[in-house]
Enzyme design. Sequence first.
Site, PDB file in Angstrom:
ATOM      1  N   LYS A  10       0.827  -1.203   0.000  1.00  0.00           N
ATOM      2  CA  LYS A  10       0.000   0.000   0.000  1.00  0.00           C
ATOM      3  C   LYS A  10       0.870   1.266   0.000  1.00  0.00           C
ATOM      4  CE  LYS A  10      -3.850  -2.314   2.436  1.00  0.00           C
ATOM      5  NZ  LYS A  10      -4.798  -2.234   3.587  1.00  0.00           N
ATOM      6  N   TYR A  50     -12.649  -2.876  -2.499  1.00  0.00           N
ATOM      7  CA  TYR A  50     -13.101  -2.809  -1.106  1.00  0.00           C
ATOM      8  C   TYR A  50     -14.619  -2.688  -0.993  1.00  0.00           C
ATOM      9  CZ  TYR A  50      -8.317  -2.639   0.672  1.00  0.00           C
ATOM     10  OH  TYR A  50      -7.021  -2.943   1.008  1.00  0.00           O
ATOM     11  N   ASN A 113      -1.933  -0.056   7.083  1.00  0.00           N
ATOM     12  CA  ASN A 113      -1.353  -1.323   7.543  1.00  0.00           C
ATOM     13  C   ASN A 113      -0.490  -2.000   6.488  1.00  0.00           C
ATOM     14  OD1 ASN A 113      -3.359  -2.222   5.890  1.00  0.00           O
ATOM     15  ND2 ASN A 113      -4.533  -3.285   7.469  1.00  0.00           N
ATOM     16  N   HIS A 116      -1.902  -5.489   1.463  1.00  0.00           N
ATOM     17  CA  HIS A 116      -3.122  -6.269   1.226  1.00  0.00           C
ATOM     18  C   HIS A 116      -2.724  -7.643   0.722  1.00  0.00           C
ATOM     19  CE1 HIS A 116      -6.929  -7.679  -0.423  1.00  0.00           C
ATOM     20  NE2 HIS A 116      -6.227  -8.046  -1.482  1.00  0.00           N
ATOM     21  N   GLU A 127      -9.336 -10.651  -7.876  1.00  0.00           N
ATOM     22  CA  GLU A 127      -8.388  -9.551  -7.670  1.00  0.00           C
ATOM     23  C   GLU A 127      -7.265  -9.576  -8.711  1.00  0.00           C
ATOM     24  OE1 GLU A 127      -7.265  -9.881  -3.531  1.00  0.00           O
ATOM     25  OE2 GLU A 127      -9.287  -9.337  -2.863  1.00  0.00           O
TER      26      GLU A 127
HETATM   27  N1  UDP Z   1      -9.770  -1.154   7.590  1.00  0.00           N
HETATM   28  C1  UDP Z   1      -9.754  -0.067   8.476  1.00  0.00           C
HETATM   29  N2  UDP Z   1     -10.448  -0.178   9.661  1.00  0.00           N
HETATM   30  C2  UDP Z   1     -11.110  -1.312  10.017  1.00  0.00           C
HETATM   31  C3  UDP Z   1     -11.133  -2.399   9.112  1.00  0.00           C
HETATM   32  C4  UDP Z   1     -10.451  -2.289   7.919  1.00  0.00           C
HETATM   33  O1  UDP Z   1      -9.142   0.952   8.189  1.00  0.00           O
HETATM   34  O2  UDP Z   1     -11.712  -1.356  11.110  1.00  0.00           O
HETATM   35  C5  UDP Z   1      -9.012  -1.060   6.345  1.00  0.00           C
HETATM   36  C6  UDP Z   1      -7.649  -1.734   6.511  1.00  0.00           C
HETATM   37  O3  UDP Z   1      -6.669  -0.964   5.832  1.00  0.00           O
HETATM   38  C7  UDP Z   1      -7.854  -3.081   5.862  1.00  0.00           C
HETATM   39  C8  UDP Z   1      -8.822  -2.741   4.730  1.00  0.00           C
HETATM   40  O4  UDP Z   1      -9.669  -1.737   5.282  1.00  0.00           O
HETATM   41  O5  UDP Z   1      -6.616  -3.636   5.422  1.00  0.00           O
HETATM   42  C9  UDP Z   1      -9.638  -3.927   4.240  1.00  0.00           C
HETATM   43  O6  UDP Z   1     -10.355  -4.489   5.323  1.00  0.00           O
HETATM   44  P1  UDP Z   1     -10.434  -6.080   5.494  1.00  0.00           P
HETATM   45  O7  UDP Z   1     -11.440  -6.342   6.556  1.00  0.00           O
HETATM   46  O8  UDP Z   1     -10.617  -6.736   4.163  1.00  0.00           O
HETATM   47  O9  UDP Z   1      -8.983  -6.425   6.121  1.00  0.00           O
HETATM   48  P2  UDP Z   1      -7.701  -7.179   5.503  1.00  0.00           P
HETATM   49  O10 UDP Z   1      -8.214  -8.298   4.636  1.00  0.00           O
HETATM   50  O11 UDP Z   1      -6.898  -6.166   4.746  1.00  0.00           O
HETATM   51  O12 UDP Z   1      -6.953  -7.676   6.710  1.00  0.00           O
HETATM   52 MG    MG Z   2      -9.561  -8.201   3.066  1.00  0.00          MG
END
Ligand code: UDP
Ligand code: MG
Length: 133
Positions: A10, A50, A113, A116, A127
């Site tokens: 990211k 997303y 974070n 992805h 994807e």
């Molecule tokens: N995200 C966030 N706050 C939250 C949950 C998700 O900012 O409470 C963001 C975070 O950057 C995350 C992305 O949205 O990586 C996608 O969410 P997902 O639940 O798919 O998490 P991931 O698969 O990336 O762990």
């Molecule tokens: Mg995810």
Amino acid sequence: MLEQSLVIIKPDGVKKGIIGEIITTFEKRGLTIKEMKMTTLETDVVKEHYAHLSDKPFFQDVIDFMISGPVVCLILEGPSGISVIRQMVGATNPLEAAPGTIRANFAFESGSNVIHASDSVEAANDEIKRFFA
Ligand code: UDP
Ligand code: MG
């Protein structure tokens, strides 16, 4: 079984200068880089990617963040690639990510974070088409 995952370093990962370190982590594990490119994402692609978060209060912040600078997209392949890579990435909230995972090593906040990775074979198929059409 060999599985492919779509991984995105990211904008915060690119800005921190840890592209190499992240890729090295995957290479040392023995995963294969099938495709790799640096690009800046378009809003529409990120919204689609997303879509499962579209009703969340932080949705717009996630979109804005993902288009805020260049990213690196990769297709990685390896045995049980989906779960192996998700384990290496760690929990969404870096404060809850297991020690030694990429998010635990390099991040503090869910909103930035670093990385992805696809969460299922089905998601990876979608994807990979989305980011390497
Ligand atoms: N995200 C966030 N706050 C939250 C949950 C998700 O900012 O409470 C963001 C975070 O950057 C995350 C992305 O949205 O990586 C996608 O969410 P997902 O639940 O798919 O998490 P991931 O698969 O990336 O762990
Ligand atoms: Mg995810």
